[in-house]
Design a protein around this motif. Structure first.
Motif, PDB file in Angstrom:
ATOM      1  N   LYS B 219      25.203  47.641  51.287  1.00  0.00           N
ATOM      2  CA  LYS B 219      24.142  47.470  52.283  1.00  0.00           C
ATOM      3  C   LYS B 219      22.812  47.060  51.655  1.00  0.00           C
ATOM      4  O   LYS B 219      22.328  47.688  50.713  1.00  0.00           O
ATOM      5  CB  LYS B 219      23.955  48.747  53.085  1.00  0.00           C
ATOM      6  CG  LYS B 219      22.986  48.541  54.242  1.00  0.00           C
ATOM      7  CD  LYS B 219      23.207  49.503  55.360  1.00  0.00           C
ATOM      8  CE  LYS B 219      22.314  49.088  56.516  1.00  0.00           C
ATOM      9  NZ  LYS B 219      22.568  49.895  57.691  1.00  0.00           N
ATOM     10  N   GLY B 220      22.238  46.006  52.204  1.00  0.00           N
ATOM     11  CA  GLY B 220      20.941  45.546  51.740  1.00  0.00           C
ATOM     12  C   GLY B 220      21.015  44.674  50.502  1.00  0.00           C
ATOM     13  O   GLY B 220      20.017  44.083  50.097  1.00  0.00           O
ATOM     14  N   ILE B 224      27.668  38.733  50.772  1.00  0.00           N
ATOM     15  CA  ILE B 224      28.490  38.663  51.984  1.00  0.00           C
ATOM     16  C   ILE B 224      29.718  39.552  51.798  1.00  0.00           C
ATOM     17  O   ILE B 224      30.353  39.519  50.746  1.00  0.00           O
ATOM     18  CB  ILE B 224      28.971  37.213  52.213  1.00  0.00           C
ATOM     19  CG1 ILE B 224      27.791  36.267  52.458  1.00  0.00           C
ATOM     20  CG2 ILE B 224      29.986  37.137  53.356  1.00  0.00           C
ATOM     21  CD1 ILE B 224      27.064  36.496  53.747  1.00  0.00           C
ATOM     22  N   LYS B 245      31.923  46.235  59.695  1.00  0.00           N
ATOM     23  CA  LYS B 245      30.821  45.754  60.524  1.00  0.00           C
ATOM     24  C   LYS B 245      29.891  46.887  60.947  1.00  0.00           C
ATOM     25  O   LYS B 245      28.675  46.699  61.058  1.00  0.00           O
ATOM     26  CB  LYS B 245      31.438  45.103  61.755  1.00  0.00           C
ATOM     27  CG  LYS B 245      30.472  44.463  62.699  1.00  0.00           C
ATOM     28  CD  LYS B 245      30.189  43.067  62.263  1.00  0.00           C
ATOM     29  CE  LYS B 245      29.079  42.444  63.088  1.00  0.00           C
ATOM     30  NZ  LYS B 245      28.444  41.366  62.340  1.00  0.00           N
ATOM     31  N   HIS B 246      30.490  48.067  61.198  1.00  0.00           N
ATOM     32  CA  HIS B 246      29.690  49.208  61.622  1.00  0.00           C
ATOM     33  C   HIS B 246      28.689  49.630  60.549  1.00  0.00           C
ATOM     34  O   HIS B 246      27.647  50.196  60.856  1.00  0.00           O
ATOM     35  CB  HIS B 246      30.595  50.397  61.957  1.00  0.00           C
ATOM     36  CG  HIS B 246      31.312  50.250  63.254  1.00  0.00           C
ATOM     37  ND1 HIS B 246      30.678  50.297  64.476  1.00  0.00           N
ATOM     38  CD2 HIS B 246      32.626  50.017  63.533  1.00  0.00           C
ATOM     39  CE1 HIS B 246      31.553  50.123  65.450  1.00  0.00           C
ATOM     40  NE2 HIS B 246      32.738  49.953  64.904  1.00  0.00           N
ATOM     41  N   TYR B 247      29.040  49.385  59.306  1.00  0.00           N
ATOM     42  CA  TYR B 247      28.178  49.827  58.209  1.00  0.00           C
ATOM     43  C   TYR B 247      27.288  48.708  57.683  1.00  0.00           C
ATOM     44  O   TYR B 247      26.214  48.961  57.150  1.00  0.00           O
ATOM     45  CB  TYR B 247      29.030  50.365  57.056  1.00  0.00           C
ATOM     46  CG  TYR B 247      30.028  51.402  57.513  1.00  0.00           C
ATOM     47  CD1 TYR B 247      29.613  52.696  57.842  1.00  0.00           C
ATOM     48  CD2 TYR B 247      31.377  51.094  57.656  1.00  0.00           C
ATOM     49  CE1 TYR B 247      30.517  53.646  58.299  1.00  0.00           C
ATOM     50  CE2 TYR B 247      32.286  52.032  58.109  1.00  0.00           C
ATOM     51  CZ  TYR B 247      31.853  53.309  58.427  1.00  0.00           C
ATOM     52  OH  TYR B 247      32.740  54.239  58.878  1.00  0.00           O
ATOM     53  N   LEU B 248      27.774  47.463  57.818  1.00  0.00           N
ATOM     54  CA  LEU B 248      27.108  46.366  57.109  1.00  0.00           C
ATOM     55  C   LEU B 248      26.551  45.275  58.012  1.00  0.00           C
ATOM     56  O   LEU B 248      25.969  44.306  57.529  1.00  0.00           O
ATOM     57  CB  LEU B 248      28.081  45.766  56.079  1.00  0.00           C
ATOM     58  CG  LEU B 248      28.345  46.681  54.880  1.00  0.00           C
ATOM     59  CD1 LEU B 248      29.564  46.196  54.088  1.00  0.00           C
ATOM     60  CD2 LEU B 248      27.119  46.743  53.981  1.00  0.00           C
ATOM     61  N   GLY B 249      26.795  45.399  59.323  1.00  0.00           N
ATOM     62  CA  GLY B 249      26.171  44.481  60.275  1.00  0.00           C
ATOM     63  C   GLY B 249      26.314  43.018  59.905  1.00  0.00           C
ATOM     64  O   GLY B 249      27.417  42.532  59.634  1.00  0.00           O
ATOM     65  N   ASP B 250      25.175  42.326  59.879  1.00  0.00           N
ATOM     66  CA  ASP B 250      25.174  40.873  59.656  1.00  0.00           C
ATOM     67  C   ASP B 250      25.744  40.440  58.316  1.00  0.00           C
ATOM     68  O   ASP B 250      26.026  39.265  58.109  1.00  0.00           O
ATOM     69  CB  ASP B 250      23.737  40.344  59.729  1.00  0.00           C
ATOM     70  CG  ASP B 250      23.190  40.381  61.139  1.00  0.00           C
ATOM     71  OD1 ASP B 250      23.983  40.599  62.067  1.00  0.00           O
ATOM     72  OD2 ASP B 250      21.969  40.191  61.294  1.00  0.00           O
ATOM     73  N   GLN B 251      25.867  41.386  57.396  1.00  0.00           N
ATOM     74  CA  GLN B 251      26.411  40.995  56.082  1.00  0.00           C
ATOM     75  C   GLN B 251      27.907  40.699  56.138  1.00  0.00           C
ATOM     76  O   GLN B 251      28.454  40.102  55.222  1.00  0.00           O
ATOM     77  CB  GLN B 251      26.182  42.129  55.063  1.00  0.00           C
ATOM     78  CG  GLN B 251      24.814  42.153  54.438  1.00  0.00           C
ATOM     79  CD  GLN B 251      24.685  43.310  53.453  1.00  0.00           C
ATOM     80  OE1 GLN B 251      24.220  44.386  53.838  1.00  0.00           O
ATOM     81  NE2 GLN B 251      25.079  43.097  52.220  1.00  0.00           N
ATOM     82  N   ALA B 273      30.975  35.846  62.758  1.00  0.00           N
ATOM     83  CA  ALA B 273      29.898  36.056  61.789  1.00  0.00           C
ATOM     84  C   ALA B 273      28.552  35.749  62.431  1.00  0.00           C
ATOM     85  O   ALA B 273      28.481  35.223  63.551  1.00  0.00           O
ATOM     86  CB  ALA B 273      30.107  35.174  60.562  1.00  0.00           C
ATOM     87  N   HIS B 274      27.511  36.076  61.706  1.00  0.00           N
ATOM     88  CA  HIS B 274      26.159  35.767  62.156  1.00  0.00           C
ATOM     89  C   HIS B 274      26.024  34.272  62.428  1.00  0.00           C
ATOM     90  O   HIS B 274      26.625  33.447  61.737  1.00  0.00           O
ATOM     91  CB  HIS B 274      25.152  36.198  61.082  1.00  0.00           C
ATOM     92  CG  HIS B 274      23.733  36.077  61.513  1.00  0.00           C
ATOM     93  ND1 HIS B 274      22.941  35.002  61.194  1.00  0.00           N
ATOM     94  CD2 HIS B 274      22.964  36.902  62.259  1.00  0.00           C
ATOM     95  CE1 HIS B 274      21.745  35.166  61.720  1.00  0.00           C
ATOM     96  NE2 HIS B 274      21.723  36.318  62.371  1.00  0.00           N
TER      97      HIS B 274
END
Lengths: 426, 426
Positions: B219-220, B224, B245-251, B273-274
């Motif tokens: 995260k952060g 990718i 996805k729940h932990y890393l969102g857009d990544q 994906a984003h």
């Protein structure tokens, strides 16, 4: 809408990460090649022309009125009855053998060319053929010779491999031999890519003499000749000029497609080439998507083997020939005199050249105000130029539509030339 | 047979070219990347196992006995009746909107994840998803982290873009967090590629804790995370662990596929994906093959929207679960005691580890003599190793076949261990 981290899960962060309201920006991670692929000008235009009131000469679509819907339906029924379970399973990378045998037999019967089914790879249409050949041959900085103007899809596909484009002018009788010779001898390209029959975007075909001279120019050189031939069967006369294969043998990589003679939605084309090339293409194809749609391959083969394909193609050709005639007549009737245009003997496109110094992109803006669209010529020039050229598609409009569209285009030109008058001396 | 110049046409040569009996050798023209793509070991094995007397645990095929052939036939009939002409035409690169809407709705209903249909690209199956993501992110020499062992198809696809593979060991509860952290902090990879559910080749799933810690680790970071999930629905229990996805969102770039839940012959998968990533993927997809098979997309959507897909998937899961049980029992019954094997809670594969110092490639030779096949583990290790591991597929064999095949494998092992006895201390 970008994807947002949901607040219910973002609490897993340990504090060293992004705030959950912040959006991850992948921009810095993209490969260098992403910037090399030109954004699709045509795709953007097609989006603006989706309004039903727009008459579009912009697309490169075959006319759906001539799709053999009923025969495909029957073929699909039969294929599913005979081999439903098999056609839903994974299959071989090289493609359905009976389909490759059909293609092989057709090369022999139509053109007297011997190509083993093992020297054919089934692809998702010619666009993938281009991409895979680019992938196995082009390193960054390698030279590739394109016709000028050339096929936009090829420019896009090849761009992903970051070659340097070298262009040879396209004359009324095909690729400029002096230019080709200069390009080959001074830049040592890996590939020369050509569409000898009814080229996209111009509709131009190589004359017999040009074909012979292309053979003389490239033969024995350490270079691959791509013969991309999606339109070869869409011809408005009886004679077929010889394939470059006759002159260049193993140096030629041939592309074929079912998109214009049957239907593009089935996404099937092929590459025919020397076994050593097909072997590498198979590896690249497997890495790219394992194999082409097997369901569609079985449907296509069933259709081809139970229908008179040549009678079907003859119907398409007769219709497109008429549409070509109508569009040429409309050009002469409605558009300003003195505009240069091609008069293609097949295919789907006419190429129009406006007076030097005028812009087809400016014209497009005026045309869209009048609900008619075309594709400006500029993106077809790999190294720039062609601002005063444009492509007109005649395959996908009926007679009345062509007349109405050309009247609108005439009005747009009138407006354009008011500000930048035609100078016949240009 | 290579293509030969025909004597009737070779007379066009002007003397400066090749003799017509000479064969053009393209070898020197191939791109550097061609040597980077490993030849497909599995493909070669599958060829030798095509003999009908061979029991193959080698392939990665879903069981065709559970393909919904009749329902697909009905869906095809209806689709062709309703929109035959449309489904034979060219279509949009991003894919059929109703199909993307179906996928979007399913993410929401199954996993509570919000993904706009506009953030989804339809591909020719997950293999193409891998290839396109590699294409837009990987420059030569870029680092990419893979599970060790990892999915062979991913190793092949990514190899074409000449990255450096960094591996993180796959433990029984998923990717090794220390290894992942080390890989990410010391090599600055662009991508970490993971199959958290019922991984190919091992059948291993990430535990809840592993998922959380993957989230914490990545995260952060400027990286990718690929979540490749072809097997997520093929599970032998009721609970579904959360997507990365729940932990890393857009990544996270998510891959999905219809190959295991409906049928692989239709060659349809997707990337979610984003938008900024989907935009680039669209450009790459268009350059690669314009768009995915539209005929198949319409058939798939018609099937999905008129059938109870979850009931169909439940049938597949029940069958595979039984086959998994039978194979695990057969391993324990027939194979030498002390062999380590996974006990997957879903998917299609079991991973077997032979004693240190023995070779599954040597075993394969003995196994093929006894008409049974599997895939040696070595090619799944991007940076070498794994000589004593192998993959067994249980989805595509019935109970009796599994028993007979494992007896044959037992005999092959007996022969192998005669020369290299099991040492339990290894």
């Amino acid at each position: 809408m970008g994807i947002q981290h949901t607040s219910s899960t973002s609490s897993n962060g340990t504090g060293h990460g992004l705030e959950h309201t912040q959006t991850f920006d992948p921009g810095g991670l993209f490969a260098e090649r992403v910037a090399s692929i030109p954004s699709s000008f045509i795709r953007d235009i097609l989006k603006t022309t989706a309004r039903p009131e727009v008459i579009s000469f912009a697309g490169g679509l075959p006319n759906p009125a001539y799709f053999p819907v009923e025969d495909i339906h029957t073929a699909t029924d039969n294929a599913l009855r005979k081999s439903g379970r098999a056609m839903l399973q994974y299959s071989t990378t090289e493609g359905f053998l009976p389909l490759r045998e059909w293609i092989s037999a057709r090369y022999k019967a139509q053109q007297g060319i011997d190509i083993s089914p093992d020297d054919i790879l089934i692809t998702n249409g010619s666009q993938q053929s281009i991409d895979l050949v680019g992938k196995i041959f082009l390193d960054k900085g390698d030279r590739i010779v394109l016709e000028n103007p050339g096929y936009l899809g090829a420019i896009q596909s090849f761009s992903a491999y970051q070659p340097r484009f070298v262009t040879a002018e396209l004359n009324d009788d095909g690729i400029d031999i002096q230019g080709l010779n200069h390009a080959v001898t001074t830049t040592s390209p890996k590939i020369v890519s050509m569409i000898p029959n009814f080229q996209n975007p111009t509709g131009i075909s190589y004359s017999l003499e040009t074909r012979e001279r292309v053979g003389d120019t490239l033969k024995g050189k350490n270079v691959i000749a791509i013969e991309d031939d999606p339109y070869g069967d869409i011809k408005f006369h009886d004679n077929r000029l010889p394939s470059l294969k006759h002159y260049l043998g193993d140096q030629v990589v041939m592309f074929g497609s079912f998109s214009k003679i049957v239907a593009p939605g089935l996404r099937l084309g092929w590459v025919a080439a020397h076994r050593s090339i097909i072997d590498k293409l198979n590896v690249a194809k497997q890495a790219a998507d394992l194999h082409s749609n097997f369901f569609a391959q079985r449907v296509m083969f069933e259709y081809l083997s139970t229908n008179n394909v040549d009678a079907h193609i003859a119907k398409i050709c007769a219709a497109y020939k008429h549409q070509r005639d109508v569009m040429i007549e409309a050009i002469r009737t409605y558009l300003p005199a003195g505009l240069k245009h091609t008069n293609p003997e097949g295919g789907m496109f006419i190429w129009l050249t406006l007076p030097e110094g005028t812009s087809s992109i400016a014209l497009l803006e005026l045309a869209l105000q009048r609900n008619v669209a075309f594709v400006p010529g500029k993106p077809f020039y790999a190294n720039g130029g062609g601002l005063n050229t444009l492509r007109l598609n005649f395959s996908n409009s009926d007679e009345a539509t062509i007349h109405e569209g050309m009247k609108r285009l005439s009005s747009a030109m009138e407006e354009l030339f008011k500000h930048a008058p035609i100078t016949t001396t240009a």
